[in-house]
Enzyme design. Structure first.
Site, PDB file in Angstrom:
ATOM      1  N   SER A 119      33.538  77.073  27.650  1.00 54.91           N
ATOM      2  CA  SER A 119      34.534  77.403  26.634  1.00 54.91           C
ATOM      3  C   SER A 119      35.684  78.205  27.207  1.00 54.91           C
ATOM      4  O   SER A 119      36.688  78.389  26.537  1.00 54.91           O
ATOM      5  CB  SER A 119      33.876  78.162  25.477  1.00 54.91           C
ATOM      6  OG  SER A 119      33.142  79.245  25.978  1.00 54.91           O
ATOM      7  N   HIS A 140      35.382  69.948  26.578  1.00 60.27           N
ATOM      8  CA  HIS A 140      35.009  71.049  25.687  1.00 60.27           C
ATOM      9  C   HIS A 140      34.857  70.556  24.249  1.00 60.27           C
ATOM     10  O   HIS A 140      35.844  70.245  23.586  1.00 60.27           O
ATOM     11  CB  HIS A 140      36.090  72.149  25.793  1.00 60.27           C
ATOM     12  CG  HIS A 140      35.764  73.386  25.025  1.00 60.27           C
ATOM     13  ND1 HIS A 140      36.728  74.227  24.526  1.00 60.27           N
ATOM     14  CD2 HIS A 140      34.573  73.924  24.655  1.00 60.27           C
ATOM     15  CE1 HIS A 140      36.130  75.220  23.887  1.00 60.27           C
ATOM     16  NE2 HIS A 140      34.841  75.062  23.951  1.00 60.27           N
ATOM     17  N   GLU A 152      38.454  68.950  23.800  1.00 61.13           N
ATOM     18  CA  GLU A 152      39.536  69.494  24.627  1.00 61.13           C
ATOM     19  C   GLU A 152      39.217  69.057  26.061  1.00 61.13           C
ATOM     20  O   GLU A 152      38.166  69.411  26.595  1.00 61.13           O
ATOM     21  CB  GLU A 152      39.512  71.022  24.485  1.00 61.13           C
ATOM     22  CG  GLU A 152      40.755  71.741  24.893  1.00 61.13           C
ATOM     23  CD  GLU A 152      40.652  73.260  24.653  1.00 61.13           C
ATOM     24  OE1 GLU A 152      39.538  73.827  24.663  1.00 61.13           O
ATOM     25  OE2 GLU A 152      41.715  73.867  24.486  1.00 61.13           O
ATOM     26  N   ASN A 190      40.390  78.431  22.698  1.00 63.97           N
ATOM     27  CA  ASN A 190      39.932  79.818  22.622  1.00 63.97           C
ATOM     28  C   ASN A 190      41.026  80.840  22.913  1.00 63.97           C
ATOM     29  O   ASN A 190      40.897  81.999  22.552  1.00 63.97           O
ATOM     30  CB  ASN A 190      38.725  80.020  23.530  1.00 63.97           C
ATOM     31  CG  ASN A 190      37.478  79.489  22.847  1.00 63.97           C
ATOM     32  OD1 ASN A 190      37.301  79.695  21.649  1.00 63.97           O
ATOM     33  ND2 ASN A 190      36.639  78.788  23.580  1.00 63.97           N
TER      34      ASN A 190
HETATM   35  N1  CAA Z   1      25.101  70.302  12.753  1.00 64.50           N
HETATM   36  C1  CAA Z   1      25.350  69.064  12.233  1.00 64.50           C
HETATM   37  N2  CAA Z   1      26.006  68.874  11.073  1.00 64.50           N
HETATM   38  C2  CAA Z   1      26.400  69.953  10.393  1.00 64.50           C
HETATM   39  C3  CAA Z   1      26.174  71.260  10.852  1.00 64.50           C
HETATM   40  C4  CAA Z   1      25.482  71.418  12.085  1.00 64.50           C
HETATM   41  N3  CAA Z   1      25.247  72.624  12.602  1.00 64.50           N
HETATM   42  N4  CAA Z   1      26.691  72.128   9.958  1.00 64.50           N
HETATM   43  C5  CAA Z   1      27.237  71.395   8.971  1.00 64.50           C
HETATM   44  N5  CAA Z   1      27.057  70.090   9.231  1.00 64.50           N
HETATM   45  C6  CAA Z   1      27.507  68.970   8.416  1.00 64.50           C
HETATM   46  C7  CAA Z   1      26.763  68.957   7.095  1.00 64.50           C
HETATM   47  O1  CAA Z   1      25.554  68.244   7.216  1.00 64.50           O
HETATM   48  C8  CAA Z   1      27.753  68.244   6.195  1.00 64.50           C
HETATM   49  O2  CAA Z   1      27.693  66.857   6.429  1.00 64.50           O
HETATM   50  P1  CAA Z   1      27.587  65.860   5.191  1.00 64.50           P
HETATM   51  O3  CAA Z   1      28.745  66.151   4.318  1.00 64.50           O
HETATM   52  O4  CAA Z   1      27.645  64.570   5.902  1.00 64.50           O
HETATM   53  O5  CAA Z   1      26.300  66.152   4.564  1.00 64.50           O
HETATM   54  C9  CAA Z   1      29.121  68.655   6.733  1.00 64.50           C
HETATM   55  O6  CAA Z   1      28.870  69.166   8.059  1.00 64.50           O
HETATM   56  C10 CAA Z   1      29.738  69.722   5.879  1.00 64.50           C
HETATM   57  O7  CAA Z   1      28.818  70.775   5.777  1.00 64.50           O
HETATM   58  P2  CAA Z   1      28.674  71.706   4.496  1.00 64.50           P
HETATM   59  O8  CAA Z   1      29.089  70.954   3.278  1.00 64.50           O
HETATM   60  O9  CAA Z   1      27.308  72.300   4.506  1.00 64.50           O
HETATM   61  O10 CAA Z   1      29.621  72.938   4.785  1.00 64.50           O
HETATM   62  P3  CAA Z   1      31.175  72.987   5.075  1.00 64.50           P
HETATM   63  O11 CAA Z   1      31.938  72.035   4.250  1.00 64.50           O
HETATM   64  O12 CAA Z   1      31.516  74.427   5.061  1.00 64.50           O
HETATM   65  O13 CAA Z   1      31.307  72.480   6.575  1.00 64.50           O
HETATM   66  C11 CAA Z   1      31.581  73.176   8.809  1.00 64.50           C
HETATM   67  C12 CAA Z   1      30.630  73.103   7.607  1.00 64.50           C
HETATM   68  C13 CAA Z   1      31.931  71.770   9.262  1.00 64.50           C
HETATM   69  C14 CAA Z   1      30.817  73.897   9.884  1.00 64.50           C
HETATM   70  C15 CAA Z   1      32.879  73.921   8.352  1.00 64.50           C
HETATM   71  O14 CAA Z   1      32.542  75.143   7.764  1.00 64.50           O
HETATM   72  C16 CAA Z   1      33.825  74.185   9.504  1.00 64.50           C
HETATM   73  O15 CAA Z   1      34.581  73.327   9.898  1.00 64.50           O
HETATM   74  N6  CAA Z   1      33.792  75.424  10.038  1.00 64.50           N
HETATM   75  C17 CAA Z   1      34.617  75.817  11.177  1.00 64.50           C
HETATM   76  C18 CAA Z   1      33.971  75.298  12.433  1.00 64.50           C
HETATM   77  C19 CAA Z   1      34.746  75.652  13.643  1.00 64.50           C
HETATM   78  O16 CAA Z   1      35.800  76.260  13.609  1.00 64.50           O
HETATM   79  N7  CAA Z   1      34.200  75.252  14.799  1.00 64.50           N
HETATM   80  C20 CAA Z   1      34.782  75.552  16.055  1.00 64.50           C
HETATM   81  C21 CAA Z   1      34.121  76.772  16.587  1.00 64.50           C
HETATM   82  S1  CAA Z   1      34.787  77.219  18.128  1.00 64.50           S
HETATM   83  C22 CAA Z   1      33.949  76.299  19.226  1.00 64.50           C
HETATM   84  O17 CAA Z   1      33.034  75.599  18.945  1.00 64.50           O
HETATM   85  C23 CAA Z   1      34.414  76.375  20.604  1.00 64.50           C
HETATM   86  C24 CAA Z   1      34.157  77.573  21.392  1.00 64.50           C
HETATM   87  O18 CAA Z   1      34.366  77.470  22.575  1.00 64.50           O
HETATM   88  C25 CAA Z   1      33.717  78.869  20.860  1.00 64.50           C
END
Ligand code: CAA
Length: 283
Positions: A119, A140, A152, A190
């Protein structure tokens, strides 16, 4: 070059997600980790995600079985000997990654691409541990991998154009959108995300607002799907601190100074969702 067989190193949250999306796209996958219990946990995570797709009527049970059948579990790095690409998603530690890449360079076939899901660590430095820096690249993925569209793709100093093109095509095959960036601390994702999270933590630290209030402001006011502190807990506070330290050290600019409250939580073992406590408490 066609990618038919992939090895994913690290069966944690990111690694198991990366393995799952490759198997779903029809490729053979070797999911590797240090211990059998780690790879079994990764398999359980993938099975749970796929079962949810079946329950929702988006996948047939037979398809789920076919996908899982394409995944081989491994605790032996020599399984890299017949793969087309290795995607490393192990711990964020330069010494460990360098040693791993040096070993993979010895084992993997000459044509194989060595990619890392780091990351924030420099791709160029990881590539320097190998005799094939032109075949080393950053790939990424975002968490949760099966859901998030972005990959990415980070070019190291020596990454060859053909290697970039293969990884770009592979990302599209996974139904993801690749975005090309160059190798500087934090890349793009990031470099922008973590200072926002760090600033949200400073806002709590300085008593401006509670974590709940900060998250509400960003969710309701900016349409972010999660508030920054919920997201920090989801990513892991240790990972957030590590990335801020990489930015701080890499740019030498005080604007990347990690918030003392973030350091305190990490020292306390409050690492977010995975440890049961961070800015919020989890059952
Ligand atoms: N694994 C697989 N699928 C998942 C999951 C997981 N951990 N968490 C949620 N989902 C799926 C759910 O099953 C659901 O799918 P369906 O609609 O098909 O059933 C869908 O995602 C939506 O989930 P929810 O309705 O429960 O909740 P939500 O609408 O809040 O979505 C989320 C969840 C997609 C995580 C959303 O909150 C989101 O986009 N959050 C921000 C995530 C983000 O910013 N990620 C980047 C982080 S930074 C990174 O990863 C890089 C780094 O280097 C640090």
């Amino acid at each position: 070059m066609d990618i038919n067989k992939v090895m994913v190193i690290g069966a944690g949250q990111m690694g198991s997600g990366i393995a799952q999306v490759h198997a779903m796209a029809g490729m053979k996958v070797v999911l590797h980790d240090l211990k059998e219990e780690f790879v079994q946990r990764g398999l359980a995570q993938m099975t749970k995600n796929l079962s949810r797709q079946v329950e929702k009527g988006r996948m047939r049970e037979a398809e789920k079985t076919e996908i899982l059948d394409r995944i081989q579990l491994s605790t032996d790095l020599t399984h890299a000997s017949d793969v087309d690409i290795v995607i490393e998603a192990a711990v964020e530690n330069m010494r460990i990654k360098s040693e791993l890449f040096a070993k993979l360079d010895q084992i993997a076939p000459a044509h194989a691409i060595l990619a890392t899901n780091t990351s924030s660590l420099p791709i160029t430095e990881i590539a320097a541990a190998t005799n094939r820096p032109e075949k080393v690249i950053g790939m990424h993925f975002m968490n949760p991998v099966p859901v998030m569209k972005l990959v990415e793709v980070i070019r190291g100093l020596a990454t060859a154009d053909e290697v970039y093109e293969v990884v770009e095509a592979l990302s599209r095959k996974l139904q993801k959108i690749p975005v090309e960036v160059n190798d500087f601390p934090g890349f793009v994702s990031n470099r922008i995300l973590m200072p926002m999270i760090n600033e949200a933590i400073f806002t709590v630290y300085e008593g401006v607002a509670t974590p709940e209030a900060v998250d509400e402001v960003m969710k309701l006011g900016m349409n972010h799907p999660m508030g920054p502190l919920t997201l920090a807990d989801f990513i892991g506070l240790d990972t957030c601190l590590y990335i801020m330290e990489t930015l701080h050290e890499g740019f030498g600019d005080d604007k990347y100074r990690p918030c003392p409250l973030l350091r305190k939580y990490v020292k306390a073992g409050w690492l977010g969702k995975k440890s049961g406590r961070g800015f919020y408490q989890y059952e």
